[in-house]
Design a protein around this motif. Structure first.
Motif, PDB file in Angstrom:
ATOM      1  N   VAL A 309      23.784   1.273  29.401  1.00  0.00           N
ATOM      2  CA  VAL A 309      22.355   0.974  29.339  1.00  0.00           C
ATOM      3  C   VAL A 309      22.129  -0.011  28.200  1.00  0.00           C
ATOM      4  O   VAL A 309      22.427   0.299  27.044  1.00  0.00           O
ATOM      5  N   VAL A 310      21.600  -1.184  28.503  1.00  0.00           N
ATOM      6  CA  VAL A 310      21.443  -2.241  27.496  1.00  0.00           C
ATOM      7  C   VAL A 310      19.962  -2.568  27.341  1.00  0.00           C
ATOM      8  O   VAL A 310      19.313  -3.027  28.282  1.00  0.00           O
ATOM      9  N   ILE A 349      10.763   1.165  38.704  1.00  0.00           N
ATOM     10  CA  ILE A 349      11.610   2.074  37.928  1.00  0.00           C
ATOM     11  C   ILE A 349      12.331   3.032  38.865  1.00  0.00           C
ATOM     12  O   ILE A 349      13.545   3.255  38.742  1.00  0.00           O
ATOM     13  N   ALA A 350      11.620   3.604  39.823  1.00  0.00           N
ATOM     14  CA  ALA A 350      12.229   4.544  40.763  1.00  0.00           C
ATOM     15  C   ALA A 350      13.307   3.869  41.618  1.00  0.00           C
ATOM     16  O   ALA A 350      14.390   4.424  41.838  1.00  0.00           O
ATOM     17  N   GLU A 351      13.010   2.651  42.082  1.00  0.00           N
ATOM     18  CA  GLU A 351      13.992   1.921  42.892  1.00  0.00           C
ATOM     19  C   GLU A 351      15.243   1.605  42.075  1.00  0.00           C
ATOM     20  O   GLU A 351      16.373   1.688  42.573  1.00  0.00           O
ATOM     21  N   THR A 352      15.049   1.242  40.796  1.00  0.00           N
ATOM     22  CA  THR A 352      16.183   0.931  39.931  1.00  0.00           C
ATOM     23  C   THR A 352      17.064   2.162  39.753  1.00  0.00           C
ATOM     24  O   THR A 352      18.301   2.082  39.837  1.00  0.00           O
ATOM     25  N   ALA A 353      16.453   3.332  39.522  1.00  0.00           N
ATOM     26  CA  ALA A 353      17.214   4.567  39.350  1.00  0.00           C
ATOM     27  C   ALA A 353      17.997   4.917  40.610  1.00  0.00           C
ATOM     28  O   ALA A 353      19.157   5.355  40.534  1.00  0.00           O
ATOM     29  N   GLU A 354      17.405   4.735  41.764  1.00  0.00           N
ATOM     30  CA  GLU A 354      18.098   5.020  43.021  1.00  0.00           C
ATOM     31  C   GLU A 354      19.321   4.126  43.184  1.00  0.00           C
ATOM     32  O   GLU A 354      20.392   4.582  43.602  1.00  0.00           O
ATOM     33  N   ARG A 355      19.170   2.847  42.842  1.00  0.00           N
ATOM     34  CA  ARG A 355      20.301   1.911  42.946  1.00  0.00           C
ATOM     35  C   ARG A 355      21.411   2.295  41.968  1.00  0.00           C
ATOM     36  O   ARG A 355      22.599   2.232  42.299  1.00  0.00           O
ATOM     37  N   LEU A 393      13.483   2.353  30.574  1.00  0.00           N
ATOM     38  CA  LEU A 393      14.929   2.594  30.641  1.00  0.00           C
ATOM     39  C   LEU A 393      15.223   4.093  30.620  1.00  0.00           C
ATOM     40  O   LEU A 393      16.105   4.578  31.338  1.00  0.00           O
ATOM     41  N   VAL A 394      14.498   4.840  29.790  1.00  0.00           N
ATOM     42  CA  VAL A 394      14.677   6.282  29.719  1.00  0.00           C
ATOM     43  C   VAL A 394      14.386   6.920  31.064  1.00  0.00           C
ATOM     44  O   VAL A 394      15.122   7.805  31.530  1.00  0.00           O
ATOM     45  N   THR A 416      16.903   1.930  22.045  1.00  0.00           N
ATOM     46  CA  THR A 416      17.426   2.352  23.344  1.00  0.00           C
ATOM     47  C   THR A 416      18.295   3.590  23.205  1.00  0.00           C
ATOM     48  O   THR A 416      18.142   4.576  23.948  1.00  0.00           O
ATOM     49  N   SER A 417      19.219   3.583  22.244  1.00  0.00           N
ATOM     50  CA  SER A 417      20.136   4.711  22.050  1.00  0.00           C
ATOM     51  C   SER A 417      19.385   5.985  21.729  1.00  0.00           C
ATOM     52  O   SER A 417      19.716   7.071  22.213  1.00  0.00           O
ATOM     53  N   SER A 418      18.372   5.868  20.876  1.00  0.00           N
ATOM     54  CA  SER A 418      17.608   7.047  20.485  1.00  0.00           C
ATOM     55  C   SER A 418      16.853   7.634  21.662  1.00  0.00           C
ATOM     56  O   SER A 418      16.910   8.847  21.924  1.00  0.00           O
ATOM     57  N   ASP A 419      16.125   6.794  22.370  1.00  0.00           N
ATOM     58  CA  ASP A 419      15.312   7.279  23.476  1.00  0.00           C
ATOM     59  C   ASP A 419      16.169   7.822  24.619  1.00  0.00           C
ATOM     60  O   ASP A 419      15.819   8.828  25.244  1.00  0.00           O
ATOM     61  N   VAL A 420      17.293   7.173  24.893  1.00  0.00           N
ATOM     62  CA  VAL A 420      18.178   7.665  25.948  1.00  0.00           C
ATOM     63  C   VAL A 420      18.730   9.029  25.572  1.00  0.00           C
ATOM     64  O   VAL A 420      18.797   9.952  26.405  1.00  0.00           O
ATOM     65  N   ALA A 421      19.111   9.214  24.316  1.00  0.00           N
ATOM     66  CA  ALA A 421      19.666  10.495  23.877  1.00  0.00           C
ATOM     67  C   ALA A 421      18.642  11.616  24.009  1.00  0.00           C
ATOM     68  O   ALA A 421      18.886  12.638  24.669  1.00  0.00           O
TER      69      ALA A 421
END
Length: 485
Positions: A309-310, A349-355, A393-394, A416-421
């Motif tokens: 995730v970038v 966002i939903a389409e991106t997650a599905e892909r 992104l989260v 990004t790292s913080s929110d993803v975690a």
């Protein structure tokens, strides 16, 4: 070009200081260093320490109750993504709750504000808030604020009171001349730490009021002799006096730690504002070798794709992303369109997650924001945009995790790292297992939540060379493993 060797010629040579010289004094004490980390990349220089993404008293009780008791506990505040008022309130809450848990256990705490080695972040707001909270809670503030941004493993050193980034071939660039000083939210003009402090404090701390611990003091004779020299130099510190410190090597960190211990033995109270490796030196931890693939993944890693995730937009990240895609051309690349996110397009966002979820079945996936940086007319506006993009992104990560468990997750960029975690993977408690590259890029083992068992790699936006992201992903990827077989 400024040559590092020419600057160092004016100071004593480096000399070995064993880590156990510091660790022995730390282990004899019940004091724990609480590290308020303004994004999760501060953990990249340490190993086998707990990290919290929540800070209720119960979270601290979990960390303080580990066996063996940790010398330091990281708290992921993510304040670099917040506005000043929010950042101050979060600092107050962390200090208040840590002190409450410590009183129950009979422990003594010291507080460190960990921030960016290129001088970005809420300063002096955060150290001021910590000091004021300590005064309110126990009547003890801080005689001095020790400022140590150096991160030699990532090419940031401080010599003669000036902070530099290494530019290759022994060359140094004053940090104010780099892209980091032009940050839309936390930009600055000064490379001299004393002048930076005056600039950021609005003149409250004039440059000539800053105590500068240069290499002549840190390297004054034996470690015992330099500890006394450091403590003597800190004797005038009172009422949050800023203290700027030269650092070039790990031995300099250890000498500083011994000097700070001596000053504290004499009764001085300090708060620290530091880059990542300070904590390793302060607690006397050995430099951990990079984790191997087997150490990072464990014996039961699934043979499916990992997720990268970038979110970071610094030029260094974009170059690293390009190098990754050249190294692993089979990786699926999926872009999150920032313009559509800012327009409120939830379907995107939903389409991106599905892909992403579908693609993980066949290989590694890189999901990144569109590379055109979108900013606002004000620092607050730019920060708000960054937070909205990070939230998107989260959402992608959270929805992906609900559908499939990746082999690993790598997050690139501090916010990004913080929110993803905390929000994408639902990590509340984790253990930092060690670096993925020498001195940089940490791997967390989630101890709870839906990501339990998934190796999580925290990768700052501004560290490593162009190949570093590719090196980390290659070490973890089953696709590369298959090629090597």
């Amino acid at each position: 070009m400024i040559l590092e060797e020419e600057l160092l010629a004016d100071f004593p040579a480096d000399a070995d200081v064993p880590a156990h010289a510091v660790a022995d004094s730390v282990s004899a004490s019940k004091r724990i260093l609480v590290v308020l980390d303004d994004d999760p990349t501060g953990t990249q220089s340490v190993a086998d320490l707990p990290v919290l993404t929540a800070w209720e008293p119960g979270d601290f009780r979990w960390a303080f109750g580990l066996d063996p008791r940790p010398a330091a506990v990281y708290v992921l505040t993510n304040t670099r993504s917040l506005d000043p008022d929010e950042a101050a309130e979060r600092n107050r809450a962390v200090v208040t709750n840590a002190l409450a848990a410590a009183r129950e256990s009979g422990l003594e705490l010291a507080f460190t504000s960990r921030s960016d080695s290129t001088l970005r972040g809420h300063f002096p707001l955060e150290t001021d808030t910590i000091a004021a909270t300590l005064e309110a809670q126990n009547g003890l503030g801080a005689d001095g604020v020790v400022i140590v941004p150096a991160f030699p493993d990532a090419g940031r050193v401080t010599i003669g009171g000036t902070h530099y980034t290494r530019s290759g071939s022994g060359g140094l660039t004053p940090v104010a001349d780099t892209e980091f000083a032009r940050d839309a939210t936390f930009g600055y003009r000064s490379s001299s730490l004393a002048e930076y402090i005056e600039e950021k404090s609005g003149g409250r701390f004039p440059a000539n009021s800053v105590i500068v611990l240069d290499l002549a003091i840190l390297r004054a004779g034996t470690p015992a002799e330099s500890a006394i020299a450091i403590a003597d130099a800190l004797e005038p510190a009172a009422d949050r006096t800023p203290i700027a410190v030269d650092i070039v090597t790990e031995n300099d960190f250890r000498r500083l730690a011994l000097g700070l211990s001596e000053a504290e033995r004499r009764g001085k109270k300090f708060i620290y504002r530091v880059g990542p490796p300070f904590v390793r030196g302060r607690i006397g931890q050995e430099v951990r070798a990079p984790l191997s693939s087997a150490e990072a993944l464990g014996p039961d890693a699934p043979r499916r794709g990992g997720l990268v995730v970038v979110g970071s937009h610094v030029g260094q990240t974009t170059r690293q992303l390009d190098a990754l895609l050249r190294r692993l051309p089979s990786a699926r690349v999926i872009e999150l369109d920032v313009e559509r996110v800012l327009a409120g397009d939830e379907s995107h966002i939903a389409e991106t997650a599905e892909r992403v979820a579908a693609s993980l079945a066949t290989g590694d996936v890189v999901v990144h924001t569109s590379r055109t940086l979108v900013t606002a007319d004000s620092a607050a506006g730019s920060l708000a945009i960054a937070r909205r993009v990070s939230a998107a992104l989260v959402d992608v990560v959270r929805q992906t995790l609900a559908a499939v468990r990746p082999r690993f997750v790598v997050a690139k960029g501090g916010i990004t790292s913080s929110d993803v975690a905390a929000h994408g993977l639902g990590i509340r408690h984790a253990m930092v297992r060690g670096p993925m590259l020498p001195g940089i890029v940490s791997l967390w083992e989630p101890m709870d939540g839906p990501a339990l068992g998934i190796p999580y790699v925290v990768f700052a936006g501004n560290v490593g060379d162009d190949a570093s992201l590719a090196d980390v992903v290659e070490k973890l990827s089953y696709q590369k493993e298959s090629i090597n077989d």
